[in-house]
Scaffold this motif. Structure first.
Motif, PDB file in Angstrom:
ATOM      1  N   ASP A 147      50.205  29.525  39.303  1.00 62.58           N
ATOM      2  CA  ASP A 147      49.050  28.756  38.790  1.00 62.58           C
ATOM      3  C   ASP A 147      47.857  29.628  38.402  1.00 62.58           C
ATOM      4  OD1 ASP A 147      50.420  26.374  39.153  1.00 62.58           O
ATOM      5  OD2 ASP A 147      49.752  26.206  41.244  1.00 62.58           O
ATOM      6  N   ARG A 148      48.131  30.839  37.927  1.00 63.92           N
ATOM      7  CA  ARG A 148      47.065  31.736  37.477  1.00 63.92           C
ATOM      8  C   ARG A 148      46.014  32.005  38.567  1.00 63.92           C
ATOM      9  NH1 ARG A 148      47.108  32.828  32.336  1.00 63.92           N
ATOM     10  NH2 ARG A 148      44.870  33.270  32.293  1.00 63.92           N
ATOM     11  N   GLN A 149      46.431  32.029  39.820  1.00 68.44           N
ATOM     12  CA  GLN A 149      45.500  32.313  40.933  1.00 68.44           C
ATOM     13  C   GLN A 149      45.357  33.832  41.096  1.00 68.44           C
ATOM     14  OE1 GLN A 149      43.827  29.772  42.755  1.00 68.44           O
ATOM     15  NE2 GLN A 149      44.623  28.683  40.966  1.00 68.44           N
ATOM     16  N   PHE A 150      44.912  34.500  40.011  1.00 73.74           N
ATOM     17  CA  PHE A 150      44.849  35.959  40.005  1.00 73.74           C
ATOM     18  C   PHE A 150      43.814  36.497  40.999  1.00 73.74           C
ATOM     19  CE2 PHE A 150      46.233  34.782  35.664  1.00 73.74           C
ATOM     20  CZ  PHE A 150      47.488  35.353  35.695  1.00 73.74           C
ATOM     21  N   ALA A 151      42.633  35.861  41.075  1.00 70.60           N
ATOM     22  CA  ALA A 151      41.581  36.351  41.956  1.00 70.60           C
ATOM     23  C   ALA A 151      42.047  36.310  43.413  1.00 70.60           C
ATOM     24  CB  ALA A 151      40.319  35.514  41.771  1.00 70.60           C
ATOM     25  N   ALA A 152      42.635  35.187  43.802  1.00 71.88           N
ATOM     26  CA  ALA A 152      43.103  35.045  45.187  1.00 71.88           C
ATOM     27  C   ALA A 152      44.196  36.071  45.491  1.00 71.88           C
ATOM     28  CB  ALA A 152      43.633  33.623  45.401  1.00 71.88           C
ATOM     29  N   ALA A 153      45.119  36.271  44.531  1.00 70.75           N
ATOM     30  CA  ALA A 153      46.201  37.237  44.734  1.00 70.75           C
ATOM     31  C   ALA A 153      45.632  38.641  44.898  1.00 70.75           C
ATOM     32  CB  ALA A 153      47.178  37.190  43.550  1.00 70.75           C
ATOM     33  N   LEU A 154      44.681  38.990  44.028  1.00 70.94           N
ATOM     34  CA  LEU A 154      44.093  40.331  44.087  1.00 70.94           C
ATOM     35  C   LEU A 154      43.348  40.539  45.407  1.00 70.94           C
ATOM     36  CD1 LEU A 154      43.333  43.042  42.879  1.00 70.94           C
ATOM     37  CD2 LEU A 154      41.416  41.926  41.706  1.00 70.94           C
ATOM     38  N   GLN A 155      42.572  39.540  45.788  1.00 73.17           N
ATOM     39  CA  GLN A 155      41.783  39.667  47.014  1.00 73.17           C
ATOM     40  C   GLN A 155      42.683  39.945  48.222  1.00 73.17           C
ATOM     41  OE1 GLN A 155      39.266  36.301  47.804  1.00 73.17           O
ATOM     42  NE2 GLN A 155      37.881  37.471  49.141  1.00 73.17           N
ATOM     43  N   THR A 156      43.789  39.206  48.304  1.00 70.89           N
ATOM     44  CA  THR A 156      44.738  39.406  49.406  1.00 70.89           C
ATOM     45  C   THR A 156      45.274  40.839  49.415  1.00 70.89           C
ATOM     46  OG1 THR A 156      45.390  37.103  49.164  1.00 70.89           O
ATOM     47  CG2 THR A 156      46.862  38.518  50.443  1.00 70.89           C
ATOM     48  N   LEU A 157      45.591  41.341  48.229  1.00 69.27           N
ATOM     49  CA  LEU A 157      46.228  42.661  48.143  1.00 69.27           C
ATOM     50  C   LEU A 157      45.279  43.801  48.504  1.00 69.27           C
ATOM     51  CD1 LEU A 157      48.253  41.894  44.893  1.00 69.27           C
ATOM     52  CD2 LEU A 157      49.302  42.711  47.016  1.00 69.27           C
ATOM     53  N   ILE A 158      43.985  43.631  48.232  1.00 68.92           N
ATOM     54  CA  ILE A 158      43.043  44.730  48.505  1.00 68.92           C
ATOM     55  C   ILE A 158      42.085  44.422  49.666  1.00 68.92           C
ATOM     56  CG2 ILE A 158      43.143  45.628  46.126  1.00 68.92           C
ATOM     57  CD1 ILE A 158      40.427  44.249  45.617  1.00 68.92           C
ATOM     58  N   GLN A 159      42.363  43.342  50.405  1.00 67.12           N
ATOM     59  CA  GLN A 159      41.465  42.904  51.481  1.00 67.12           C
ATOM     60  C   GLN A 159      41.132  44.012  52.490  1.00 67.12           C
ATOM     61  OE1 GLN A 159      39.929  39.779  51.409  1.00 67.12           O
ATOM     62  NE2 GLN A 159      38.647  40.937  52.829  1.00 67.12           N
ATOM     63  N   PRO A 160      42.127  44.842  52.917  1.00 66.89           N
ATOM     64  CA  PRO A 160      41.798  45.893  53.886  1.00 66.89           C
ATOM     65  C   PRO A 160      40.682  46.822  53.395  1.00 66.89           C
ATOM     66  CG  PRO A 160      44.175  45.679  53.663  1.00 66.89           C
ATOM     67  CD  PRO A 160      43.562  44.803  52.609  1.00 66.89           C
ATOM     68  N   TRP A 161      40.634  47.072  52.097  1.00 67.04           N
ATOM     69  CA  TRP A 161      39.586  47.943  51.561  1.00 67.04           C
ATOM     70  C   TRP A 161      38.260  47.185  51.445  1.00 67.04           C
ATOM     71  CZ3 TRP A 161      43.131  49.801  46.982  1.00 67.04           C
ATOM     72  CH2 TRP A 161      44.157  50.608  47.489  1.00 67.04           C
ATOM     73  N   LEU A 162      38.357  45.898  51.071  1.00 69.27           N
ATOM     74  CA  LEU A 162      37.137  45.091  50.960  1.00 69.27           C
ATOM     75  C   LEU A 162      36.485  44.894  52.335  1.00 69.27           C
ATOM     76  CD1 LEU A 162      38.238  42.335  48.388  1.00 69.27           C
ATOM     77  CD2 LEU A 162      36.893  44.402  47.941  1.00 69.27           C
ATOM     78  N   ASP A 163      37.329  44.907  53.373  1.00 69.20           N
ATOM     79  CA  ASP A 163      36.790  44.773  54.735  1.00 69.20           C
ATOM     80  C   ASP A 163      35.825  45.920  55.039  1.00 69.20           C
ATOM     81  OD1 ASP A 163      38.185  42.478  55.224  1.00 69.20           O
ATOM     82  OD2 ASP A 163      39.833  43.442  56.315  1.00 69.20           O
ATOM     83  N   GLN A 164      36.127  47.094  54.515  1.00 67.27           N
ATOM     84  CA  GLN A 164      35.266  48.263  54.719  1.00 67.27           C
ATOM     85  C   GLN A 164      34.036  48.205  53.813  1.00 67.27           C
ATOM     86  OE1 GLN A 164      36.307  50.806  56.971  1.00 67.27           O
ATOM     87  NE2 GLN A 164      37.926  49.332  57.452  1.00 67.27           N
ATOM     88  N   SER A 165      34.240  47.735  52.581  1.00 69.25           N
ATOM     89  CA  SER A 165      33.164  47.767  51.586  1.00 69.25           C
ATOM     90  C   SER A 165      33.374  46.558  50.671  1.00 69.25           C
ATOM     91  CB  SER A 165      33.272  49.092  50.814  1.00 69.25           C
ATOM     92  OG  SER A 165      32.327  49.136  49.787  1.00 69.25           O
ATOM     93  N   PRO A 166      32.660  45.459  50.964  1.00 67.03           N
ATOM     94  CA  PRO A 166      32.998  44.147  50.401  1.00 67.03           C
ATOM     95  C   PRO A 166      32.890  44.019  48.878  1.00 67.03           C
ATOM     96  CG  PRO A 166      31.506  43.928  52.262  1.00 67.03           C
ATOM     97  CD  PRO A 166      31.522  45.382  51.913  1.00 67.03           C
ATOM     98  N   GLN A 167      32.110  44.895  48.224  1.00 67.20           N
ATOM     99  CA  GLN A 167      31.937  44.691  46.786  1.00 67.20           C
ATOM    100  C   GLN A 167      32.317  45.915  45.969  1.00 67.20           C
ATOM    101  OE1 GLN A 167      28.054  42.948  46.108  1.00 67.20           O
ATOM    102  NE2 GLN A 167      28.745  40.999  46.963  1.00 67.20           N
ATOM    103  N   LEU A 168      33.417  46.563  46.390  1.00 67.63           N
ATOM    104  CA  LEU A 168      33.929  47.728  45.657  1.00 67.63           C
ATOM    105  C   LEU A 168      34.192  47.369  44.198  1.00 67.63           C
ATOM    106  CD1 LEU A 168      36.628  49.245  48.060  1.00 67.63           C
ATOM    107  CD2 LEU A 168      34.567  50.416  47.206  1.00 67.63           C
ATOM    108  N   PRO A 169      33.710  48.180  43.254  1.00 65.62           N
ATOM    109  CA  PRO A 169      34.045  47.922  41.849  1.00 65.62           C
ATOM    110  C   PRO A 169      35.549  48.068  41.611  1.00 65.62           C
ATOM    111  CG  PRO A 169      32.228  49.492  42.035  1.00 65.62           C
ATOM    112  CD  PRO A 169      32.802  49.328  43.413  1.00 65.62           C
ATOM    113  N   VAL A 170      36.062  47.255  40.714  1.00 60.67           N
ATOM    114  CA  VAL A 170      37.495  47.254  40.415  1.00 60.67           C
ATOM    115  C   VAL A 170      37.695  47.496  38.919  1.00 60.67           C
ATOM    116  CG1 VAL A 170      39.582  45.835  40.337  1.00 60.67           C
ATOM    117  CG2 VAL A 170      38.051  45.667  42.313  1.00 60.67           C
TER     118      VAL A 170
END
Lengths: 299, 299
Positions: free
Chosen positions: A40-63
């Motif tokens: 269902d084109r849930q790209f944002a949710a899929a991406l967030q799950t895949l990189i969550q460990p890094w976002l936990d360290q730095s929540p707004q890393l540029p992508v």
């Protein structure tokens, strides 16, 4: 410019992400979570799950993303940039998207051109590797092979991509083996040097591939090839036909070790010298080049 | 020589039989009972059922068969005859089989040669049509196209087949449309003259088919082709590439009206003159030629 960021190669079948500290990769993630696996084109949710460990360290890393994620069927279309183009042109035409968690995010466009033969051609993802290769191994001109399902032959000048041509080598190999008479009743394929070599040699004899391919049948019928040798022969025939069109006698090759090995063997038989380069290294360096160009734009 | 006999074309998917009075066909049967439909190699029983109405009138009518029935996977192998060969050589190498009901029965062999490009090539069934064409339209030299799944270009001299080359035109068309990226999400194909013409023209630009085929994707991406036009374009590309290899500017074509029509359109664009001949007429005349040569052998 944020010195920490994430470089992503998001294709149809695979997802690869690299945690970057300026030009240096400090961590990476690889998953069979291609765009086709996203429901269902849930790209944002899929991406967030895949990189969550890094976002936990730095929540707004540029992508910064590249690959089929920027196609019409992807997350957000980043229309093809016309060649010639280098890192600067690719950076200028990135598509900007917002992420629910607040990371700035951009997608690198693909590239289009008229091929050496005057037909329209497109690439998406490979343009980053080409820019990276030119930065890693600077020289005035590069001729580059990017082997695969849709193999690309590209020409670069002063680090800019001038033009390229696509060869459906990998896909023709797969569909002819899987669905045509040539692949009927074959046992498990074996890597076979003799059959591969014969294929490369015969590619030179028969100028039209729809004729040459039939020899994978007749050489089996007359006992020259065993059934187990047919895949190796077909591979040699297709790679050999492709290399006949290479616009130089010396080229870089950016692919997996298995594919690079096959092309290397075919190149020797065709009087071509190939220099291997690592695909991940080229991708990371290419993304870094583009990220630096985006610097002023505060990605 | 028995003046009444039966000529049969038994292929992988289809069965066609012709009741003959010397050189004249007086009745015919056509059925989707190809060799693949015959269970447990019960070829004799299958054949008897298909021609029983004729056997009822004349129980031991001689039978002459051609096509895949003489292949390794058929009823009885009639090994390929090396070219050059005419009706006499084909007659001399027919394979003899016994039928439970007592009809004398022979199978015409296929033909093999080194193609124009020096690769081994084979045909089975088409050799009869070629012999028949030469008898129907006598001339010193014939160049002949037999279009289809595996299209053949043959050269004849004084009624003998000299050599031929196979092009997997029909099969590549089918597998690329059915199983590759090129055929993804296509609506029902429409006969489209403009797309077909563009395909024939582009075949001239791109010497390597694995490159040219990708243009069926890029021309769709850039809006030159609608999805419904892709099959017509692909057909033009493959037939155009095939015709580039024809060893003459004038040729006979022996095929179905639909295929003949497509080749005719592509030939005009390629500066080639084609003369159509009916496939059944050529087959019947070719079988008659071979049956006559067998005369002394009391088939």
């Amino acid at each position: 410019m944020n010195k920490n960021w994430i470089a992503i190669d998001w294709g149809t079948s695979n997802f690869r992400a690299f945690l970057m500290d300026e030009n240096r990769c400090t961590d990476s993630v690889s998953a069979p979570c291609g765009l086709m696996q996203v429901h269902d084109r849930q790209f944002a949710a899929a991406l967030q799950t895949l990189i969550q460990p890094w976002l936990d360290q730095s929540p707004q890393l540029p992508v910064l993303m590249a690959g089929m994620v920027g196609s019409q069927q992807g997350w957000c279309e980043a229309p093809y940039v016309s060649l010639p183009a280098g890192g600067e042109q690719l950076a200028r035409h990135t598509a900007e998207i917002t992420t629910p968690w607040g990371s700035p995010c951009r997608i690198v466009p693909g590239a289009c051109c008229d091929s050496t033969f005057g037909l329209p051609d497109v690439m998406r993802g490979e343009e980053v590797q080409l820019i990276g290769l030119a930065a890693l191994y600077p020289q005035a001109d590069h001729c580059v092979i990017l082997p695969g399902t849709h193999s690309k032959h590209a020409e670069l000048h002063q680090g800019k991509i001038l033009r390229f041509s696509t060869y459906m080598t990998g896909e023709i190999y797969a569909v002819m083996l899987g669905h045509s008479l040539l692949g009927r009743d074959l046992p498990q394929a074996v890597e076979d040097d003799a059959a591969f070599t014969l294929g490369v040699q015969n590619a030179r004899l028969a100028p039209c591939l729809s004729n040459a391919l039939f020899s994978a049948r007749t050489l089996r019928l007359n006992g020259t090839l065993t059934p187990a040798q047919v895949p190796g022969y077909l591979s040699g025939l297709l790679i050999g036909a492709e290399l006949l069109q290479l616009p130089a006698k010396e080229a870089w090759i950016v692919g997996s070790p298995t594919l690079n090995g096959r092309y290397h063997r075919a190149a020797i038989l065709s009087g071509i010298q190939l220099h291997p380069a690592d695909g991940n290294d080229c991708f990371i360096r290419g993304m870094s080049q583009i990220y630096q160009k985006l610097n002023g734009e505060q990605l």
